[in-house]
Design a protein around this motif. Sequence first.
Motif, PDB file in Angstrom:
ATOM      1  N   HIS A 105       0.860  -1.191   0.000  1.00 38.83           N
ATOM      2  CA  HIS A 105       0.000   0.000   0.000  1.00 38.83           C
ATOM      3  C   HIS A 105       0.889   1.232   0.000  1.00 38.83           C
ATOM      4  CE1 HIS A 105      -3.841   2.011   0.604  1.00 38.83           C
ATOM      5  NE2 HIS A 105      -3.198   2.828   1.424  1.00 38.83           N
ATOM      6  N   GLY A 106       0.977   1.893  -1.137  1.00 35.88           N
ATOM      7  CA  GLY A 106       1.852   3.056  -1.247  1.00 35.88           C
ATOM      8  C   GLY A 106       3.292   2.642  -1.047  1.00 35.88           C
ATOM      9  N   ASP A 107       3.966   3.317  -0.134  1.00 37.76           N
ATOM     10  CA  ASP A 107       5.379   2.991   0.123  1.00 37.76           C
ATOM     11  C   ASP A 107       5.529   2.018   1.293  1.00 37.76           C
ATOM     12  OD1 ASP A 107       4.859   4.579   2.334  1.00 37.76           O
ATOM     13  OD2 ASP A 107       6.680   5.774   2.127  1.00 37.76           O
ATOM     14  N   ARG A 108       4.442   1.352   1.660  1.00 33.59           N
ATOM     15  CA  ARG A 108       4.496   0.429   2.791  1.00 33.59           C
ATOM     16  C   ARG A 108       4.132  -0.986   2.326  1.00 33.59           C
ATOM     17  NH1 ARG A 108       1.799   3.095   7.228  1.00 33.59           N
ATOM     18  NH2 ARG A 108       3.789   3.561   8.202  1.00 33.59           N
ATOM     19  N   SER A 109       4.990  -1.944   2.668  1.00 36.69           N
ATOM     20  CA  SER A 109       4.704  -3.363   2.459  1.00 36.69           C
ATOM     21  C   SER A 109       4.153  -3.885   3.782  1.00 36.69           C
ATOM     22  CB  SER A 109       5.980  -4.118   2.075  1.00 36.69           C
ATOM     23  OG  SER A 109       6.499  -3.617   0.866  1.00 36.69           O
ATOM     24  N   VAL A 110       2.850  -4.107   3.826  1.00 38.20           N
ATOM     25  CA  VAL A 110       2.169  -4.488   5.053  1.00 38.20           C
ATOM     26  C   VAL A 110       2.158  -6.016   5.148  1.00 38.20           C
ATOM     27  CG1 VAL A 110       0.035  -4.318   6.391  1.00 38.20           C
ATOM     28  CG2 VAL A 110       0.741  -2.417   4.915  1.00 38.20           C
ATOM     29  N   ILE A 111       2.854  -6.543   6.144  1.00 42.85           N
ATOM     30  CA  ILE A 111       2.966  -7.983   6.354  1.00 42.85           C
ATOM     31  C   ILE A 111       2.054  -8.379   7.509  1.00 42.85           C
ATOM     32  CG2 ILE A 111       4.524  -9.902   6.911  1.00 42.85           C
ATOM     33  CD1 ILE A 111       5.302  -8.516   4.276  1.00 42.85           C
ATOM     34  N   ASN A 112       1.094  -9.227   7.238  1.00 38.97           N
ATOM     35  CA  ASN A 112       0.179  -9.708   8.260  1.00 38.97           C
ATOM     36  C   ASN A 112       0.956 -10.640   9.191  1.00 38.97           C
ATOM     37  OD1 ASN A 112      -1.783 -11.335   9.654  1.00 38.97           O
ATOM     38  ND2 ASN A 112      -3.299 -10.730   8.120  1.00 38.97           N
ATOM     39  N   ALA A 113       1.070 -10.257  10.451  1.00 36.99           N
ATOM     40  CA  ALA A 113       1.859 -11.019  11.422  1.00 36.99           C
ATOM     41  C   ALA A 113       1.311 -12.424  11.639  1.00 36.99           C
ATOM     42  CB  ALA A 113       1.932 -10.275  12.755  1.00 36.99           C
ATOM     43  N   ARG A 114       0.001 -12.594  11.512  1.00 36.38           N
ATOM     44  CA  ARG A 114      -0.569 -13.942  11.674  1.00 36.38           C
ATOM     45  C   ARG A 114      -0.075 -14.837  10.539  1.00 36.38           C
ATOM     46  NH1 ARG A 114      -6.387 -13.871  13.137  1.00 36.38           N
ATOM     47  NH2 ARG A 114      -5.455 -13.510  15.179  1.00 36.38           N
ATOM     48  N   ARG A 115      -0.100 -14.340   9.314  1.00 36.19           N
ATOM     49  CA  ARG A 115       0.414 -15.122   8.176  1.00 36.19           C
ATOM     50  C   ARG A 115       1.906 -15.367   8.337  1.00 36.19           C
ATOM     51  NH1 ARG A 115      -2.564 -17.987   4.363  1.00 36.19           N
ATOM     52  NH2 ARG A 115      -4.254 -16.688   3.699  1.00 36.19           N
ATOM     53  N   TYR A 116       2.623 -14.350   8.757  1.00 35.92           N
ATOM     54  CA  TYR A 116       4.065 -14.492   8.949  1.00 35.92           C
ATOM     55  C   TYR A 116       4.352 -15.565   9.996  1.00 35.92           C
ATOM     56  CZ  TYR A 116       8.954 -13.209   9.557  1.00 35.92           C
ATOM     57  OH  TYR A 116      10.321 -13.246   9.618  1.00 35.92           O
ATOM     58  N   GLY A 117       3.522 -15.631  11.011  1.00 37.60           N
ATOM     59  CA  GLY A 117       3.733 -16.587  12.092  1.00 37.60           C
ATOM     60  C   GLY A 117       3.236 -17.991  11.796  1.00 37.60           C
ATOM     61  N   GLU A 118       2.194 -18.103  10.964  1.00 37.63           N
ATOM     62  CA  GLU A 118       1.565 -19.405  10.737  1.00 37.63           C
ATOM     63  C   GLU A 118       1.761 -19.961   9.336  1.00 37.63           C
ATOM     64  OE1 GLU A 118      -2.549 -18.925  11.780  1.00 37.63           O
ATOM     65  OE2 GLU A 118      -2.079 -18.433  13.865  1.00 37.63           O
ATOM     66  N   GLY A 119       2.044 -19.112   8.352  1.00 33.86           N
ATOM     67  CA  GLY A 119       2.203 -19.579   6.982  1.00 33.86           C
ATOM     68  C   GLY A 119       0.891 -19.667   6.236  1.00 33.86           C
ATOM     69  N   ALA A 120       0.913 -20.407   5.129  1.00 34.52           N
ATOM     70  CA  ALA A 120      -0.263 -20.575   4.280  1.00 34.52           C
ATOM     71  C   ALA A 120      -0.306 -22.014   3.783  1.00 34.52           C
ATOM     72  CB  ALA A 120      -0.212 -19.609   3.095  1.00 34.52           C
ATOM     73  N   ALA A 121      -1.504 -22.497   3.512  1.00 34.99           N
ATOM     74  CA  ALA A 121      -1.683 -23.875   3.053  1.00 34.99           C
ATOM     75  C   ALA A 121      -0.852 -24.171   1.803  1.00 34.99           C
ATOM     76  CB  ALA A 121      -3.160 -24.143   2.780  1.00 34.99           C
ATOM     77  N   SER A 122      -0.671 -23.171   0.944  1.00 35.53           N
ATOM     78  CA  SER A 122       0.073 -23.374  -0.308  1.00 35.53           C
ATOM     79  C   SER A 122       1.526 -23.776  -0.072  1.00 35.53           C
ATOM     80  CB  SER A 122       0.005 -22.109  -1.170  1.00 35.53           C
ATOM     81  OG  SER A 122       0.419 -20.981  -0.429  1.00 35.53           O
ATOM     82  N   TYR A 123       2.083 -23.441   1.079  1.00 37.99           N
ATOM     83  CA  TYR A 123       3.470 -23.795   1.404  1.00 37.99           C
ATOM     84  C   TYR A 123       3.561 -24.939   2.404  1.00 37.99           C
ATOM     85  CZ  TYR A 123       5.827 -20.205  -1.274  1.00 37.99           C
ATOM     86  OH  TYR A 123       6.345 -19.458  -2.310  1.00 37.99           O
ATOM     87  N   GLY A 124       2.426 -25.444   2.861  1.00 40.97           N
ATOM     88  CA  GLY A 124       2.432 -26.548   3.809  1.00 40.97           C
ATOM     89  C   GLY A 124       3.224 -26.205   5.055  1.00 40.97           C
ATOM     90  N   ALA A 125       4.099 -27.106   5.477  1.00 36.84           N
ATOM     91  CA  ALA A 125       4.892 -26.918   6.693  1.00 36.84           C
ATOM     92  C   ALA A 125       6.143 -26.078   6.477  1.00 36.84           C
ATOM     93  CB  ALA A 125       5.282 -28.280   7.262  1.00 36.84           C
ATOM     94  N   ASP A 126       6.396 -25.629   5.253  1.00 36.02           N
ATOM     95  CA  ASP A 126       7.619 -24.880   4.943  1.00 36.02           C
ATOM     96  C   ASP A 126       7.439 -23.392   5.264  1.00 36.02           C
ATOM     97  OD1 ASP A 126      10.019 -23.922   4.011  1.00 36.02           O
ATOM     98  OD2 ASP A 126       9.784 -24.710   1.967  1.00 36.02           O
TER      99      ASP A 126
END
Length: 179
Positions: A105-126
């Motif tokens: 968003h603009g000059d900010r890359s907003v990283i959702n801490a929950r995603r950062y901490g838990e990952g996503a199904a597309s990457y499995g356990a990696d």
Amino acid sequence: MRVPESAAGSYARVPGTAAPPAGARGTLVRYGVEVERGLPLDGAEFAAEVHRVLNDPRGWGHGGVMRFERVAGGPVRFRVALSSPAMTDRMCAPLVTGGELSCGHGDRSVINARRYGEGAASYGADLASYREYLIGHEVGHALGHGHAGCPGRGRRAPVMVQQSKSLYGCRANPWPHPD
């Protein structure tokens, strides 16, 4: 790691600096790292991971195009902001992130801490590779890159594919320049 739905609602710039790798070539890009106050994550560790990913030879600086320097103050080209799901929703509006997605968003890359901490199904356990993807993808937006599509079933997904949502038939890939 348990990330709360919301935290303080304001950012603190991570103190300290990190120089580009010795001998790196290309345009110097200054950036900052912010962490929402009250998150149960170590800001220095997050900043070190961002710096490592940005300066990896497979990253956006590939081939001496750019080199990245983290600064604690002054002008920056972009900021990488680790945010609670509620703060992510607020910062990414009008994009609907549903407490799950991240955004540029603009000059900010907003990283959702929950995603950062838990990952996503597309990457499995990696989780490590997912974090590399998440940082690379959102910083890609700050560098002017839009979303990409899967180039074909079974092929490696470009980093600008929305891999948090789906791989769309592609294979997971966290890097702009994986080769």
